[in-house]
Design a protein around this motif. Structure first.
Motif, PDB file in Angstrom:
ATOM      1  N   SER A   1       0.831  -1.210   0.000  1.00  0.00           N
ATOM      2  CA  SER A   1       0.000   0.000   0.000  1.00  0.00           C
ATOM      3  C   SER A   1       0.864   1.258   0.000  1.00  0.00           C
ATOM      4  O   SER A   1       0.575   2.220  -0.721  1.00  0.00           O
ATOM      5  N   LEU A   2       1.930   1.265   0.810  1.00  0.00           N
ATOM      6  CA  LEU A   2       2.819   2.436   0.830  1.00  0.00           C
ATOM      7  C   LEU A   2       3.541   2.592  -0.503  1.00  0.00           C
ATOM      8  O   LEU A   2       3.710   3.713  -0.996  1.00  0.00           O
ATOM      9  N   SER A   3       3.936   1.468  -1.103  1.00  0.00           N
ATOM     10  CA  SER A   3       4.605   1.555  -2.408  1.00  0.00           C
ATOM     11  C   SER A   3       3.671   2.164  -3.456  1.00  0.00           C
ATOM     12  O   SER A   3       4.097   3.000  -4.266  1.00  0.00           O
ATOM     13  N   SER A   4       2.408   1.772  -3.427  1.00  0.00           N
ATOM     14  CA  SER A   4       1.435   2.330  -4.373  1.00  0.00           C
ATOM     15  C   SER A   4       1.228   3.822  -4.116  1.00  0.00           C
ATOM     16  O   SER A   4       1.119   4.611  -5.058  1.00  0.00           O
ATOM     17  N   TYR A   5       1.195   4.187  -2.839  1.00  0.00           N
ATOM     18  CA  TYR A   5       1.060   5.605  -2.486  1.00  0.00           C
ATOM     19  C   TYR A   5       2.213   6.410  -3.070  1.00  0.00           C
ATOM     20  O   TYR A   5       2.010   7.472  -3.663  1.00  0.00           O
ATOM     21  N   TYR A   6       3.432   5.905  -2.918  1.00  0.00           N
ATOM     22  CA  TYR A   6       4.598   6.600  -3.476  1.00  0.00           C
ATOM     23  C   TYR A   6       4.493   6.726  -4.997  1.00  0.00           C
ATOM     24  O   TYR A   6       4.803   7.770  -5.570  1.00  0.00           O
ATOM     25  N   CYS A   7       4.046   5.664  -5.645  1.00  0.00           N
ATOM     26  CA  CYS A   7       3.945   5.676  -7.116  1.00  0.00           C
ATOM     27  C   CYS A   7       2.997   6.770  -7.585  1.00  0.00           C
ATOM     28  O   CYS A   7       3.303   7.509  -8.531  1.00  0.00           O
ATOM     29  N   TYR A   8       1.865   6.878  -6.932  1.00  0.00           N
ATOM     30  CA  TYR A   8       0.859   7.850  -7.372  1.00  0.00           C
ATOM     31  C   TYR A   8       1.142   9.269  -6.862  1.00  0.00           C
ATOM     32  O   TYR A   8       0.481  10.212  -7.283  1.00  0.00           O
ATOM     33  N   GLN A   9       2.160   9.387  -5.997  1.00  0.00           N
ATOM     34  CA  GLN A   9       2.591  10.714  -5.547  1.00  0.00           C
ATOM     35  C   GLN A   9       3.842  11.172  -6.303  1.00  0.00           C
ATOM     36  O   GLN A   9       4.470  12.163  -5.924  1.00  0.00           O
ATOM     37  N   GLY A  10       4.190  10.466  -7.385  1.00  0.00           N
ATOM     38  CA  GLY A  10       5.349  10.844  -8.173  1.00  0.00           C
ATOM     39  C   GLY A  10       6.677  10.488  -7.523  1.00  0.00           C
ATOM     40  O   GLY A  10       7.714  11.077  -7.843  1.00  0.00           O
ATOM     41  N   LYS A  11       6.678   9.513  -6.606  1.00  0.00           N
ATOM     42  CA  LYS A  11       7.902   9.101  -5.904  1.00  0.00           C
ATOM     43  C   LYS A  11       8.145   7.609  -6.111  1.00  0.00           C
ATOM     44  O   LYS A  11       8.439   6.867  -5.171  1.00  0.00           O
ATOM     45  N   ALA A  12       8.016   7.156  -7.356  1.00  0.00           N
ATOM     46  CA  ALA A  12       8.036   5.717  -7.634  1.00  0.00           C
ATOM     47  C   ALA A  12       9.345   5.048  -7.226  1.00  0.00           C
ATOM     48  O   ALA A  12       9.351   3.873  -6.847  1.00  0.00           O
ATOM     49  N   LYS A  13      10.466   5.767  -7.266  1.00  0.00           N
ATOM     50  CA  LYS A  13      11.750   5.157  -6.888  1.00  0.00           C
ATOM     51  C   LYS A  13      11.757   4.715  -5.428  1.00  0.00           C
ATOM     52  O   LYS A  13      12.452   3.756  -5.066  1.00  0.00           O
ATOM     53  N   ARG A  14      10.982   5.397  -4.594  1.00  0.00           N
ATOM     54  CA  ARG A  14      10.928   5.037  -3.179  1.00  0.00           C
ATOM     55  C   ARG A  14      10.133   3.760  -2.949  1.00  0.00           C
ATOM     56  O   ARG A  14      10.165   3.179  -1.857  1.00  0.00           O
ATOM     57  N   ALA A  15       9.394   3.319  -3.969  1.00  0.00           N
ATOM     58  CA  ALA A  15       8.591   2.099  -3.834  1.00  0.00           C
ATOM     59  C   ALA A  15       9.437   0.837  -3.942  1.00  0.00           C
ATOM     60  O   ALA A  15       9.071  -0.204  -3.387  1.00  0.00           O
TER      61      ALA A  15
ATOM     62  N   TYR B   1       6.987   0.238 -12.281  1.00  0.00           N
ATOM     63  CA  TYR B   1       7.754   0.376 -13.527  1.00  0.00           C
ATOM     64  C   TYR B   1       7.009   1.222 -14.551  1.00  0.00           C
ATOM     65  O   TYR B   1       7.622   1.947 -15.337  1.00  0.00           O
ATOM     66  N   GLY B   2       5.672   1.163 -14.517  1.00  0.00           N
ATOM     67  CA  GLY B   2       4.899   2.046 -15.391  1.00  0.00           C
ATOM     68  C   GLY B   2       5.139   3.503 -15.041  1.00  0.00           C
ATOM     69  O   GLY B   2       5.328   4.353 -15.922  1.00  0.00           O
ATOM     70  N   ARG B   3       5.150   3.810 -13.734  1.00  0.00           N
ATOM     71  CA  ARG B   3       5.370   5.182 -13.285  1.00  0.00           C
ATOM     72  C   ARG B   3       6.803   5.636 -13.539  1.00  0.00           C
ATOM     73  O   ARG B   3       7.068   6.838 -13.630  1.00  0.00           O
ATOM     74  N   LEU B   4       7.727   4.683 -13.635  1.00  0.00           N
ATOM     75  CA  LEU B   4       9.114   5.012 -13.964  1.00  0.00           C
ATOM     76  C   LEU B   4       9.340   5.043 -15.483  1.00  0.00           C
ATOM     77  O   LEU B   4      10.466   5.175 -15.940  1.00  0.00           O
ATOM     78  N   HIS B   5       8.242   4.925 -16.237  1.00  0.00           N
ATOM     79  CA  HIS B   5       8.268   4.955 -17.707  1.00  0.00           C
ATOM     80  C   HIS B   5       9.065   3.790 -18.300  1.00  0.00           C
ATOM     81  O   HIS B   5       9.576   3.884 -19.402  1.00  0.00           O
ATOM     82  N   GLN B   6       9.140   2.693 -17.549  1.00  0.00           N
ATOM     83  CA  GLN B   6       9.768   1.467 -18.061  1.00  0.00           C
ATOM     84  C   GLN B   6       8.641   0.476 -18.380  1.00  0.00           C
ATOM     85  O   GLN B   6       8.452  -0.528 -17.709  1.00  0.00           O
ATOM     86  N   HIS B   7       7.898   0.822 -19.416  1.00  0.00           N
ATOM     87  CA  HIS B   7       6.628   0.141 -19.671  1.00  0.00           C
ATOM     88  C   HIS B   7       6.799  -1.289 -20.178  1.00  0.00           C
ATOM     89  O   HIS B   7       5.942  -2.137 -19.922  1.00  0.00           O
ATOM     90  N   HIS B   8       7.888  -1.583 -20.865  1.00  0.00           N
ATOM     91  CA  HIS B   8       8.104  -2.960 -21.310  1.00  0.00           C
ATOM     92  C   HIS B   8       8.320  -3.884 -20.105  1.00  0.00           C
ATOM     93  O   HIS B   8       7.831  -5.024 -20.080  1.00  0.00           O
ATOM     94  N   ILE B   9       9.048  -3.384 -19.095  1.00  0.00           N
ATOM     95  CA  ILE B   9       9.238  -4.176 -17.869  1.00  0.00           C
ATOM     96  C   ILE B   9       7.905  -4.317 -17.134  1.00  0.00           C
ATOM     97  O   ILE B   9       7.572  -5.399 -16.637  1.00  0.00           O
TER      98      ILE B   9
ATOM     99  N   GLY C   1      -3.578  -1.251 -19.514  1.00  0.00           N
ATOM    100  CA  GLY C   1      -3.861  -0.380 -20.647  1.00  0.00           C
ATOM    101  C   GLY C   1      -2.905   0.793 -20.726  1.00  0.00           C
ATOM    102  O   GLY C   1      -2.452   1.185 -21.811  1.00  0.00           O
ATOM    103  N   TYR C   2      -2.556   1.350 -19.572  1.00  0.00           N
ATOM    104  CA  TYR C   2      -1.638   2.488 -19.503  1.00  0.00           C
ATOM    105  C   TYR C   2      -0.277   2.129 -20.101  1.00  0.00           C
ATOM    106  O   TYR C   2       0.291   2.882 -20.898  1.00  0.00           O
ATOM    107  N   SER C   3       0.239   0.951 -19.728  1.00  0.00           N
ATOM    108  CA  SER C   3       1.532   0.534 -20.262  1.00  0.00           C
ATOM    109  C   SER C   3       1.445   0.202 -21.747  1.00  0.00           C
ATOM    110  O   SER C   3       2.395   0.446 -22.497  1.00  0.00           O
ATOM    111  N   PHE C   4       0.326  -0.339 -22.190  1.00  0.00           N
ATOM    112  CA  PHE C   4       0.164  -0.597 -23.627  1.00  0.00           C
ATOM    113  C   PHE C   4       0.144   0.713 -24.421  1.00  0.00           C
ATOM    114  O   PHE C   4       0.715   0.793 -25.508  1.00  0.00           O
TER     115      PHE C   4
END
Length: 355
Positions: free
Chosen positions: A110-124, A156-164, A193-196
């Motif tokens: 849950s905390l990792s998801s929170y970081y992702c949607y707050q623009g802090k995906a590396k902290r996840a 990885y989607g939030r880090l723009h590494q969509h293939h991963i 869908g977002y990654s596609f």
């Protein structure tokens, strides 16, 4: 170990009094609270959180579950004036000595998801690495395992590494086919869908966003229907199906205006302007941009200026375009914006015209 195991141990019933002085069984209340959150019944779950006085909870397990539940509700309801991150961190700390790994994994994810949607995906990433280690250590399968893989895909989607990201989603699809017990929700469909979209696989993206749209329509979740409409508009714009793109953008705008969701409204208006530009409707695009620029600040303002500079180039107004572009580029360079490279290329093209 299967994820069907109870997230909360069957303790001796603990009777407490709610804030309205009603006696309840804390064990049952915690199970109900967890179930409401799993079913995304956020308002009902928050009502239960507010009934239970935190100081009356004695066990670390239940205190951790309470804080996780409260953070989760406030997060999804957009109540970000509260310190949601701190609640998640405290929940994780309280669950570390729990012999049951499920509550700890749940709070980490849950905390990792929170970081992702707050623009802090590396902290996840360290949180998810710990979650996956626990899944492996305890040989956990089923929904908990899938939730960890899903969180990796989101990260990885939030880090723009969509293939991963898509590799993780493919792993989930394989596990779902094997177990047939996991029922996907609309958020899962949207994430794929977002990654596609970002790997230019628009037909696949269309399929997943239509599935998400159907799920949210069935539950009458209008804000997320609006988000689906935005992305379906993007998909159809890129597939040159302009009528459908315009239709979905209009639906999204109507929903966001009705519910006063300004951030999503701003996003769809930018995407709609891109549609007008692709259809060579320069005057309509300029009118929309003028409207957006009348109130926009920050990133939205920079995006509108960049789009306006492109329209001005098509009208051979090169000096005005350069001035507008430089204003946008200043913000893009400061924020590492996704359009930064495109803006630099346009600036270089305009400079070459003066050589």
């Amino acid at each position: 170990m299967s994820s069907s195991s109870s997230a909360l141990r069957k303790n001796v019933p603990t009777m407490i009094r709610t804030n309205s002085n009603v006696q309840i069984n804390l064990n049952n209340a915690m199970h109900l609270l967890t179930e409401l959150i799993e079913n995304e019944e956020w308002h009902n779950a928050l009502a239960w959180v507010n009934k239970i006085p935190f100081d009356s909870i004695e066990s670390d397990e239940y205190r951790g579950t309470y804080l996780w539940a409260k953070a989760k509700c406030l997060d999804f309801l957009g109540e970000h004036s509260h310190n949601i991150e701190l609640m998640y961190l405290q929940s994780i700390k309280l669950h570390r000595n729990n012999p049951d790994p499920f509550p700890l994994i749940r709070s980490l994810v849950s905390l990792s998801s929170y970081y992702c949607y707050q623009g802090k995906a590396k902290r996840a990433q360290p949180l998810l690495n710990e979650s996956l280690k626990l899944v492996t250590q305890y040989e956990i399968s089923g929904n908990i395992h899938i939730s960890v893989l899903y969180a990796f895909g989101i990260m990885y989607g939030r880090l723009h590494q969509h293939h991963i990201a898509l590799q993780y989603f493919n792993d989930i699809e394989r596990l779902i086919k094997q177990s047939r017990s996991f029922s996907t929700n609309g958020s899962y469909q949207m994430a794929i869908g977002y990654s596609f979209i970002h790997t230019n696989q628009y037909k696949q993206a269309e399929s997943y966003y239509l599935q998400a749209h159907s799920i949210f329509t069935a539950s009458n979740d209008l804000p997320r229907i609006g988000i689906c409409c935005t992305y379906l508009g993007i998909v159809y714009r890129e597939l040159n199906r302009f009528y459908l793109a315009g239709l979905y953008f209009h639906q999204a705008i109507a929903i966001f205006q009705a519910h006063e969701i300004q951030e999503q409204l701003d996003k769809v208006r930018v995407e709609q302007i891109l549609l007008l530009m692709k259809m060579n409707k320069s005057e309509e695009a300029k009118a929309s941009l003028s409207d957006v620029l009348s109130y926009a600040q920050g990133t939205l303002q920079a995006e509108a200026l960049f789009l306006l500079s492109q329209v001005l180039v098509k009208e051979n107004q090169f000096d005005e375009s350069m001035i507008t572009l430089e204003q946008a580029l200043t913000h893009f360079l400061d924020t590492n914006h996704r359009w930064q490279e495109d803006a630099i290329l346009l600036r270089d093209e305009l400079h070459s015209m003066y050589l």
